[in-house]
Every structure is written in C-alpha cells, then in structure tokens.
Design a protein around this motif. Structure first.
Motif, PDB file in Angstrom:
ATOM      1  N   GLY A  81      18.364 -17.480   4.729  1.00 41.08           N
ATOM      2  CA  GLY A  81      18.571 -16.634   3.556  1.00 41.08           C
ATOM      3  C   GLY A  81      16.966 -16.426   2.936  1.00 41.08           C
ATOM      4  N   ASN A  82      15.612 -16.342   3.241  1.00 46.27           N
ATOM      5  CA  ASN A  82      14.003 -16.428   2.557  1.00 46.27           C
ATOM      6  C   ASN A  82      13.441 -15.642   3.421  1.00 46.27           C
ATOM      7  N   ASN A  83      13.167 -14.769   2.801  1.00 49.39           N
ATOM      8  CA  ASN A  83      11.668 -13.528   3.830  1.00 49.39           C
ATOM      9  C   ASN A  83      10.639 -13.847   3.346  1.00 49.39           C
ATOM     10  N   PRO A  84       9.494 -14.511   3.932  1.00 44.87           N
ATOM     11  CA  PRO A  84       7.976 -14.605   3.620  1.00 44.87           C
ATOM     12  C   PRO A  84       7.140 -13.486   2.774  1.00 44.87           C
ATOM     13  N   GLY A  85       7.850 -11.898   3.836  1.00 42.74           N
ATOM     14  CA  GLY A  85       6.836 -10.963   3.766  1.00 42.74           C
ATOM     15  C   GLY A  85       8.316 -10.696   2.600  1.00 42.74           C
ATOM     16  N   LYS A  86       8.592 -10.742   1.938  1.00 41.70           N
ATOM     17  CA  LYS A  86       9.289  -9.950   0.447  1.00 41.70           C
ATOM     18  C   LYS A  86       8.613 -10.278  -0.307  1.00 41.70           C
ATOM     19  N   GLY A  87       8.265  -8.863  -1.035  1.00 39.15           N
ATOM     20  CA  GLY A  87       6.988  -8.928  -2.137  1.00 39.15           C
ATOM     21  C   GLY A  87       6.175  -9.646  -1.715  1.00 39.15           C
ATOM     22  N   TYR A  88       5.149  -8.612  -1.029  1.00 42.12           N
ATOM     23  CA  TYR A  88       4.301  -8.548  -0.604  1.00 42.12           C
ATOM     24  C   TYR A  88       3.961  -7.572   0.104  1.00 42.12           C
ATOM     25  N   VAL A  89       2.566  -7.312  -0.384  1.00 39.85           N
ATOM     26  CA  VAL A  89       2.020  -6.099   0.835  1.00 39.85           C
ATOM     27  C   VAL A  89       0.605  -6.327   1.504  1.00 39.85           C
ATOM     28  N   ARG A  90       0.816  -5.836   2.582  1.00 42.65           N
ATOM     29  CA  ARG A  90      -0.848  -5.777   3.180  1.00 42.65           C
ATOM     30  C   ARG A  90      -1.519  -4.578   3.436  1.00 42.65           C
ATOM     31  N   VAL A  91      -2.457  -4.886   3.028  1.00 43.18           N
ATOM     32  CA  VAL A  91      -3.455  -4.103   3.199  1.00 43.18           C
ATOM     33  C   VAL A  91      -4.670  -4.107   4.011  1.00 43.18           C
ATOM     34  N   ALA A  92      -5.236  -3.494   4.824  1.00 41.07           N
ATOM     35  CA  ALA A  92      -6.035  -3.243   6.315  1.00 41.07           C
ATOM     36  C   ALA A  92      -7.396  -2.904   5.157  1.00 41.07           C
ATOM     37  N   LEU A  93      -8.370  -3.362   4.891  1.00 37.13           N
ATOM     38  CA  LEU A  93      -9.637  -2.871   4.374  1.00 37.13           C
ATOM     39  C   LEU A  93     -10.516  -2.374   5.402  1.00 37.13           C
ATOM     40  N   VAL A  94     -10.018  -1.480   6.381  1.00 43.29           N
ATOM     41  CA  VAL A  94     -10.813  -1.005   7.889  1.00 43.29           C
ATOM     42  C   VAL A  94     -11.552   0.763   6.901  1.00 43.29           C
ATOM     43  N   ALA A  95     -10.873   1.082   5.916  1.00 43.39           N
ATOM     44  CA  ALA A  95     -12.004   2.388   5.547  1.00 43.39           C
ATOM     45  C   ALA A  95     -12.625   1.868   5.163  1.00 43.39           C
ATOM     46  N   SER A  96     -14.054   3.306   5.288  1.00 46.86           N
ATOM     47  CA  SER A  96     -15.150   3.324   4.878  1.00 46.86           C
ATOM     48  C   SER A  96     -15.297   2.316   3.485  1.00 46.86           C
ATOM     49  N   VAL A  97     -16.418   2.087   3.407  1.00 42.09           N
ATOM     50  CA  VAL A  97     -16.673   2.001   1.889  1.00 42.09           C
ATOM     51  C   VAL A  97     -16.179   3.391   0.561  1.00 42.09           C
ATOM     52  N   GLU A  98     -16.883   4.408   0.880  1.00 41.64           N
ATOM     53  CA  GLU A  98     -16.383   4.871  -0.133  1.00 41.64           C
ATOM     54  C   GLU A  98     -15.062   5.337   0.053  1.00 41.64           C
ATOM     55  N   GLU A  99     -14.619   5.445   0.714  1.00 45.86           N
ATOM     56  CA  GLU A  99     -13.359   5.687   1.064  1.00 45.86           C
ATOM     57  C   GLU A  99     -12.113   4.601   0.274  1.00 45.86           C
ATOM     58  N   SER A 100     -12.322   2.868   0.518  1.00 45.18           N
ATOM     59  CA  SER A 100     -12.616   2.296  -0.504  1.00 45.18           C
ATOM     60  C   SER A 100     -12.558   2.404  -2.364  1.00 45.18           C
ATOM     61  N   ARG A 101     -14.030   2.575  -2.393  1.00 48.26           N
ATOM     62  CA  ARG A 101     -13.753   3.486  -4.010  1.00 48.26           C
ATOM     63  C   ARG A 101     -12.558   4.725  -4.660  1.00 48.26           C
ATOM     64  N   GLU A 102     -12.407   5.686  -3.360  1.00 43.43           N
ATOM     65  CA  GLU A 102     -11.811   6.394  -4.356  1.00 43.43           C
ATOM     66  C   GLU A 102     -10.011   5.361  -3.854  1.00 43.43           C
ATOM     67  N   ALA A 103      -9.479   4.355  -2.948  1.00 42.54           N
ATOM     68  CA  ALA A 103      -8.271   3.868  -2.982  1.00 42.54           C
ATOM     69  C   ALA A 103      -8.789   3.093  -3.847  1.00 42.54           C
ATOM     70  N   ILE A 104      -9.419   2.676  -3.878  1.00 43.04           N
ATOM     71  CA  ILE A 104      -8.666   1.840  -5.921  1.00 43.04           C
ATOM     72  C   ILE A 104      -9.147   2.782  -7.377  1.00 43.04           C
ATOM     73  N   SER A 105      -9.909   3.857  -6.673  1.00 39.75           N
ATOM     74  CA  SER A 105      -9.967   4.992  -7.859  1.00 39.75           C
ATOM     75  C   SER A 105      -8.706   4.910  -8.134  1.00 39.75           C
ATOM     76  N   ARG A 106      -7.758   5.981  -7.357  1.00 37.47           N
ATOM     77  CA  ARG A 106      -6.318   6.330  -7.183  1.00 37.47           C
ATOM     78  C   ARG A 106      -5.356   4.668  -7.369  1.00 37.47           C
ATOM     79  N   ILE A 107      -5.267   3.628  -6.695  1.00 37.47           N
ATOM     80  CA  ILE A 107      -4.481   2.405  -7.451  1.00 37.47           C
ATOM     81  C   ILE A 107      -4.242   2.446  -9.252  1.00 37.47           C
ATOM     82  N   ARG A 108      -5.636   2.484  -9.417  1.00 37.32           N
ATOM     83  CA  ARG A 108      -5.644   2.415 -10.670  1.00 37.32           C
ATOM     84  C   ARG A 108      -5.284   3.254 -11.758  1.00 37.32           C
ATOM     85  N   LYS A 109      -5.002   4.232 -11.174  1.00 35.55           N
ATOM     86  CA  LYS A 109      -4.743   5.413 -11.826  1.00 35.55           C
ATOM     87  C   LYS A 109      -2.833   5.336 -11.910  1.00 35.55           C
TER      88      LYS A 109
END
Length: 410
Positions: free
Chosen positions: A378-406
């Motif tokens: 009855g327990n799924n330890p992955g439920k309620g979590y999201v995996r984010v891979a920081l594989v994109a460039s630093v510039e794309e990371s800044r853009e992703a952060i801006s979008r997530i904040r919005k």
C-alpha cells in the motif's frame, strides 16, 4: 515469446509520454528537458579526436574482454580513485558497452535456479524463485532484468526516514535466505544518497552469511560536492577483502565524461564471477568497437575534464538552492545530478499533477516519482516526489528557475 515479457512494466518515459499525450506545452516558452538523465555538457574534445583518428580500426573485430591497454587503464583508475593496492587487469576488469546492457546481462548470467548445492539456502526457500533485492525507487533495468531472469524483485523502500538509501537492516531473514543478488545504487538514482562504510560493511557481512552477490551501480560516483563517495571495492579493501569476493561494481563514462553515446563502461570485482560473466558475454556477442576503446582510454586517463564537469553541476545546484530553496522543498543530494523534490502543496502532493503543470505552463520536462518506484503493502515511496535532472546548461537552468517561480506564484 518469453512469457515473462508480459510482466515488464512500461518504461518511465513511456508512462510520461502517455501522461502528457493530450497536454499542450506553453508555446511562449522553448522546451527545457530536465526529465531524462542525459548529460548536456560538452564532451571532452580530446576524446572525440581520438575517436576520429582511429575510425579506420572499425574494420577489425573487437574481442569480448577488450584491449589489455583499456583494462589496464581502468585498473589503474580504480586503484587511484578508490585507494586499492592492486586490481588485476586480466581477471578483475571487463569493459562493457555501457552499464545499462551490462547490468541487464549480468543478472541473466548470475541468477541460478538450481540451488541444490547452495548450502545457505533452506529447503523451503529452494522451492521458491530466487530474489533480487533492490532499492525503491530504482533504475528500472534492475527490475526488468530480474523478471526476465525468472527471479522476483524484492524492494527496499528509500524514504526520508532512512535518508533515502534504504534500510537493509529491516529486510527479513527469510528474504535474505532466498536472495541471490543485491543491487545498490550509490550515489543513488534518483535520491542522491550515498552508502557509508558502515552501510557497506553490513551488506558485505550479510553476503558472507547468505552467499548472495552485491552489484553496486556507481555510475554517478564522480559527480560529488565535497567528498568523493566510498565505493564497494574500496569498502572491500578496507575490510581486507582484496579478492572482492561476491562484489561487483559498474562504472561508466556517460555521466563522468558526458559521453552517453559512446556506450562505454566497465564491470570490475570478483574474478571468479567475472570469468563466468565473460563466457556469457562471449556468446552474447557484445564487444566494444576498437575506436571506442581507444577513446575510452583517453577519457579514463584524464581528470581535468571531470573536475570541470563536476564544477558545472555544483554551480547549478547552488543556483537552484539559492533561487528556489525557499519555494520548493529542495534537499541537496550527497552526489549525482538529480533533485528528488517533494511536490509542493498547491499541487496536493500529486507528482503527476505537478509534472503536467510544469509541462503545460512552463514547457519544462520532469519525471513523476511514482514512475521510478513500485507500490508495496500500500506504500509507493516515489509518490509525491518529482525527479529533476540538472543536465541543462547554466543559462537554461536560470530560465527554468524563473519559470518555476512564476508557476508557484500563480
């Protein structure tokens, strides 16, 4: 067809494609891929040069156990990185075409359904299918390989309560009695946890008691912050186990050197196990092309590009923590390049809802945690979590952060 194929689960990214099939991404944003753990940093130019310079050797058949020069280079790298006194390049190292195929084929070679001569297996346990113990959540190849080897996966939940690396001390004795193989992923995908010397020692003692093989997936070992993670062979050496009995490690150039397409890795450890595994691979017909081997030698011999690669990930983690640490429940991993993020409250803790919102409102790809785990009791330890891979460039990371904040402010 093998009837066990029907028992395989759809791969996580196939599940994500189904989830998002009717979704339309925000067309005002360009796509940012943080769902798949595919490195986007530049591969080392000198490795590509070696590859190009040796393309003429593609006309020669490679041997299954690879060139001695490659095995020797890997042996020296292991000795230096993990403080080992000696690794035998002829018997304790085997190059492979990336660790994904090696992990899968290794399970097929190791699982033994004839347990009559296994003194550690009780008569009652010998009548049941062998077990492959693995973390939960996990890299899906562990499970699929076990199922197709006609073994049964046994999942060890990785939760906040056990620092996301699994409590092996909670595994019942009757499970250990049926266990033939234990998968450990350290640094862990997706949680970023790292095994300690105490953790390794406990598993090694259990291996001696019950006779199972420990397979350590260490593909993220070079992506750390302050302290290099302890590997399984390093733990063996510290315990005086210089023959690495029943212990095998998997390493790759994919994450370390940003060379996922080279399909280059290796398996190392117990010479007795590798001798049989080499025979299996000889029949399997999987050998690394000679140009790839020569390029791999160059990559394993250089640490400067690895340090540069590590610094880029450190910069991105610091950026995410400083810009989103107060808005998201971000936990710094001990190593690796993933954030294992608890879904924020506005999305009711539902990982599928959150990844759909990221895609539809911010054109960001992430991976729902439940697709990397299995429900047990009855327990799924992955439920309620999201995996984010920081594989994109630093510039794309800044853009992703801006979008997530919005997105979070909406």
């Amino acid at each position: 067809m093998n009837h066990n194929l029907a028992h395989l689960h759809p791969y996580p990214f196939a599940k994500m494609a189904t989830l998002l099939a009717d979704s339309i991404p925000a067309d005002s944003y360009s796509e940012i891929k943080l769902g798949i753990g595919e490195p986007k940093h530049e591969p080392p130019a000198f490795v590509l040069d070696v590859l190009r310079e040796n393309l003429d050797k593609i006309s020669r058949y490679p041997t299954t156990n690879g060139m001695f020069e490659l095995r020797q280079t890997i042996a020296h790298w292991l000795e230096k990185r993990f403080f080992l006194s000696h690794v035998d390049a002829n018997t304790q190292v085997l190059p492979v075409m990336g660790t994904r195929e090696a992990i899968f084929s290794f399970v097929q070679a190791v699982i033994n359904h004839d347990t009559a001569d296994n003194e550690s297996t009780s008569s009652s346990a010998s009548n049941a299918s062998p077990l492959v113990v693995m973390p939960n959540p996990f890299y899906q190849i562990y499970e699929g390989a076990a199922i197709l080897a006609q073994a049964t996966p046994h999942f060890v939940p990785c939760t906040l309560d056990n620092d996301f690396k699994g409590d092996y001390r909670a595994v019942p004795k009757d499970v250990w009695a049926r266990t033939q193989l234990v998968f450990v992923c350290s640094p862990n995908n997706p949680t970023g946890s790292v095994m300690t010397m105490e953790d390794w020692e406990y598993l090694i003692r259990l291996s001696d008691q019950y006779g199972f093989v420990i397979a350590s997936d260490e593909c993220y070992s070079e992506l750390y912050f302050d302290t290099a993670p302890i590997g399984l062979l390093q733990a063996c050496a510290a315990l005086g186990r210089r023959n690495f009995k029943n212990c095998i490690v998997f390493h790759s150039l994919s994450k370390r050197s940003n060379l996922p397409g080279l399909r280059s890795g290796f398996v190392a450890g117990d010479a007795k196990i590798l001798q049989s595994y080499l025979q299996y691979r000889t029949y399997q017909g999987c050998a690394m092309p000679i140009p790839h081997q020569l390029a791999s030698i160059a990559a394993w011999q250089d640490e400067k590009h690895v340090a540069h690669n590590r610094a880029l990930y450190q910069e991105k983690f610091a950026l995410w923590m400083s810009e989103l640490g107060e808005l998201l429940d971000l936990r710094m991993p001990e190593a690796g390049f993933y954030f294992w993020i608890k879904v924020p409250e506005p999305f009711d803790g539902d990982d599928e809802v959150f990844v759909k919102a990221l895609y539809e409102q911010a054109n960001i790809h992430a991976l729902a945690g439940r697709y990397l785990s299995r429900e047990v009791d009855g327990n799924n330890p992955g439920k309620g979590y999201v995996r984010v891979a920081l594989v994109a460039s630093v510039e794309e990371s800044r853009e992703a952060i801006s979008r997530i904040r919005k997105l979070l402010a909406a």
